[in-house]
Design an enzyme around this catalytic site. Structure first.
Site, PDB file in Angstrom:
ATOM      1  N   LYS A  22      35.222  33.048  37.203  1.00 12.75           N
ATOM      2  CA  LYS A  22      34.161  33.277  36.216  1.00 12.75           C
ATOM      3  C   LYS A  22      33.293  32.051  35.978  1.00 12.75           C
ATOM      4  O   LYS A  22      33.669  30.921  36.280  1.00 12.75           O
ATOM      5  CB  LYS A  22      34.756  33.819  34.916  1.00 12.75           C
ATOM      6  CG  LYS A  22      35.097  35.301  35.072  1.00 12.75           C
ATOM      7  CD  LYS A  22      35.490  35.977  33.806  1.00 12.75           C
ATOM      8  CE  LYS A  22      35.808  37.450  34.111  1.00 12.75           C
ATOM      9  NZ  LYS A  22      36.371  38.128  32.950  1.00 12.75           N
TER      10      LYS A  22
ATOM     11  N   ARG B 221      44.288  39.091  35.370  1.00 19.81           N
ATOM     12  CA  ARG B 221      43.443  39.808  36.341  1.00 19.81           C
ATOM     13  C   ARG B 221      42.837  38.787  37.298  1.00 19.81           C
ATOM     14  O   ARG B 221      42.201  37.834  36.856  1.00 19.81           O
ATOM     15  CB  ARG B 221      42.351  40.580  35.599  1.00 19.81           C
ATOM     16  CG  ARG B 221      41.450  41.415  36.504  1.00 19.81           C
ATOM     17  CD  ARG B 221      40.410  42.161  35.655  1.00 19.81           C
ATOM     18  NE  ARG B 221      39.522  42.967  36.490  1.00 19.81           N
ATOM     19  CZ  ARG B 221      38.443  42.499  37.082  1.00 19.81           C
ATOM     20  NH1 ARG B 221      38.094  41.229  36.950  1.00 19.81           N
ATOM     21  NH2 ARG B 221      37.683  43.291  37.821  1.00 19.81           N
TER      22      ARG B 221
HETATM   23  C1  8Y4 Z   1      32.647  36.048  40.166  1.00 17.54           C
HETATM   24  C2  8Y4 Z   1      33.360  37.186  40.377  1.00 17.54           C
HETATM   25  C3  8Y4 Z   1      32.169  35.763  38.909  1.00 17.54           C
HETATM   26  C4  8Y4 Z   1      33.624  38.059  39.328  1.00 17.54           C
HETATM   27  C5  8Y4 Z   1      32.406  36.639  37.867  1.00 17.54           C
HETATM   28  C6  8Y4 Z   1      33.140  37.776  38.073  1.00 17.54           C
HETATM   29  C7  8Y4 Z   1      37.420  41.539  33.237  1.00 17.54           C
HETATM   30  C8  8Y4 Z   1      37.570  42.894  33.506  1.00 17.54           C
HETATM   31  C9  8Y4 Z   1      35.963  42.079  34.719  1.00 17.54           C
HETATM   32  C10 8Y4 Z   1      38.261  40.938  32.250  1.00 17.54           C
HETATM   33  C11 8Y4 Z   1      39.272  43.100  31.983  1.00 17.54           C
HETATM   34  C12 8Y4 Z   1      34.280  39.521  36.820  1.00 17.54           C
HETATM   35  C13 8Y4 Z   1      36.430  44.550  34.993  1.00 17.54           C
HETATM   36  C14 8Y4 Z   1      33.979  40.411  35.673  1.00 17.54           C
HETATM   37  N1  8Y4 Z   1      36.421  41.039  34.024  1.00 17.54           N
HETATM   38  N2  8Y4 Z   1      38.482  43.678  32.889  1.00 17.54           N
HETATM   39  N3  8Y4 Z   1      36.649  43.225  34.440  1.00 17.54           N
HETATM   40  N4  8Y4 Z   1      39.169  41.771  31.665  1.00 17.54           N
HETATM   41  N5  8Y4 Z   1      40.183  43.824  31.345  1.00 17.54           N
HETATM   42  N6  8Y4 Z   1      33.297  38.627  37.003  1.00 17.54           N
HETATM   43  O1  8Y4 Z   1      38.184  39.754  31.911  1.00 17.54           O
HETATM   44  O2  8Y4 Z   1      35.278  39.638  37.485  1.00 17.54           O
HETATM   45  S1  8Y4 Z   1      34.646  42.052  35.866  1.00 17.54           S
END
Ligand code: 8Y4
Length: 285
Positions: free
Chosen positions: A221, A255
Site C-alpha cells: 500500500k 491480507r
Molecule cells: C498496490 C496494490 C497498492 C494494491 C495498493 C493496493 C483491503 C481489502 C483491499 C484491506 C480488506 C489494495 C479488497 C486495496 N485492501 N479488504 N481490499 N482490507 N478487508 N491496494 O485492507 O490492495 S484492495
C-alpha cells in the site's frame, strides 16, 4: 473460531488471506478456460506458500477505481470461485465485493467469507449475508474509492473508525449475523492519509475493545511508498514489516499479495506472542 459456513477457522493462530485479483488489469477477466486455469495455478501456489484464505476480487477497489456492473463482476468472480471450490474444497474462499447479488451467487458457488470494503452498507447487503452462514469482514472506509484519497480528514481517526465499526457490528447483529461470523478491519489506505494509517496501526489494540478478530491489509500500500519513497514493485520489505507489526499488535488475519514472505512474518510474530511478547507493556524510550 470464526464461523465460515461449513468451515471453521481457528484464529488462535494468525492467518494469511491471499489476494487473487480477477480484474482485466490482472491476468484474468473470468470465464474462459485459460483464465480459470491461470487463476487455479496461482491458488495452488498460494496454498503451498501458507495461505489459509483466498480473497477473490473482481472489482478494483484501489484509489481512483471506478465501479463495474453486477453482470461484469459476476462473470469475473463466479467461475473462478466454482473452480477453486471444486479443486480445493477445504480452503476458505473469500469474495471481495459490496454487491448483494454477487455475495449471494458467490456463496452458492462456494464462498465462505464476504470481504466487503463497504461493510454491508449497500441496500440488501446485510440481508444477503444474513441469509447465508458465511462470515463477513467489515472494513472502515472514508468516502468512495473514486475520491477517497483526495482529502482524508478526521478529528480523531481512532474514535471514528471504532464508532463506525461498532455501528456496523450492531447492524449485523440486528440483521441476524452473529458475532461468531464477524471480523473487523481498520481499512488501511481507504480514505486515510499517512498519519491516519500510522495512528491506526500504532493503536490497533484500541480496536480490539470490540472483542472481534481483526483483519489488516497493508500489502504494497501507498503508506509504504510514502514512508520509504518506494514504487509498488519495491514494497515487499515494507509490507512484511507492517504484517509483523500488525500481528504483534493483535491482528488475526493479514491480507497479502506475497504469501510466502507474509506467512514467515506472521509465524515469527506469533512465536514472539506465544513467548509472552506484550505490546502494551513495550517501553516507549
Ligand atoms: C498496490 C496494490 C497498492 C494494491 C495498493 C493496493 C483491503 C481489502 C483491499 C484491506 C480488506 C489494495 C479488497 C486495496 N485492501 N479488504 N481490499 N482490507 N478487508 N491496494 O485492507 O490492495 S484492495
Amino acid at each position: 473460531m470464526l464461523q465460515c459456513r461449513s468451515q471453521q477457522l481457528d484464529l488462535t493462530v494468525p492467518r494469511v488471506m491471499a489476494v487473487l485479483n480477477v480484474t482485466p488489469d490482472s491476468f484474468s477477466d473470468g470465464g474462459c478456460f485459460q483464465d480459470i486455469n491461470a487463476a487455479l495455478g496461482r491458488v495452488t501456489e498460494m496454498i503451498s506458500q501458507g495461505a489459509d484464505i483466498i480473497d477473490v476480487g473482481g472489482e478494483s477497489t484501489r484509489p481512483g477505481a471506478v465501479q463495474i456492473s453486477v453482470v461484469e463482476e459476476l462473470q469475473r468472480v463466479i467461475p473462478v470461485i466454482e473452480a477453486i471450490h471444486h479443486r480445493y474444497p477445504q480452503i476458505i474462499i473469500s469474495v471481495d465485493t459490496s454487491k448483494p447479488e454477487v455475495m449471494q451467487a458467490a456463496v452458492a458457488a462456494g464462498a465462505d467469507l464476504i470481504n466487503d470494503v463497504r461493510a454491508l452498507t449497500l441496500p440488501g447487503a446485510l440481508e444477503a449475508v444474513a441469509d447465508t452462514q458465511a462470515a463477513v469482514c467489515l472494513m472502515h472506509m472514508q468516502g468512495q474509492p473514486v475520491s477517497m484519497q483526495a482529502s482524508p480528514s478526521y478529528v480523531d481517526v481512532l474514535a471514528e473508525v471504532n464508532d463506525f465499526l461498532t455501528g456496523r457490528v450492531n447492524a449485523c447483529i440486528a440483521a441476524g449475523i452473529t458475532r461468531e461470523r464477524i471480523v473487523i478491519d481498520p481499512g488501511i489506505g481507504f480514505g486515510k492519509a499517512l498519519e491516519h494509517n500510522l495512528a491506526l496501526l500504532a493503536h490497533l489494540p484500541a480496536l480490539m475493545q470490540l472483542d472481534l478478530p481483526l483483519l489488516v491489509g497493508v500489502s504494497r500500500k501507498s503508506m509504504i511508498g510514502a514512508l520509504l519513497n518506494r514504487t509498488v514493485e519495491q514494497r515487499l520489505p515494507g509490507s512484511v514489516a507492517l504484517a509483523t507489526a500488525s500481528v504483534l499488535a493483535g491482528a488475526s488475519i493479514i491480507r497479502a499479495h506475497d504469501v510466502a514472505e507474509t506467512y514467515d512474518a506472521v509465524r515469527i510474530a506469533h512465536a514472539l506472542l506465544a513467548a509472552g511478547y506484550d505490546i502494551e507493556h513495550s517501553k516507549k524510550n
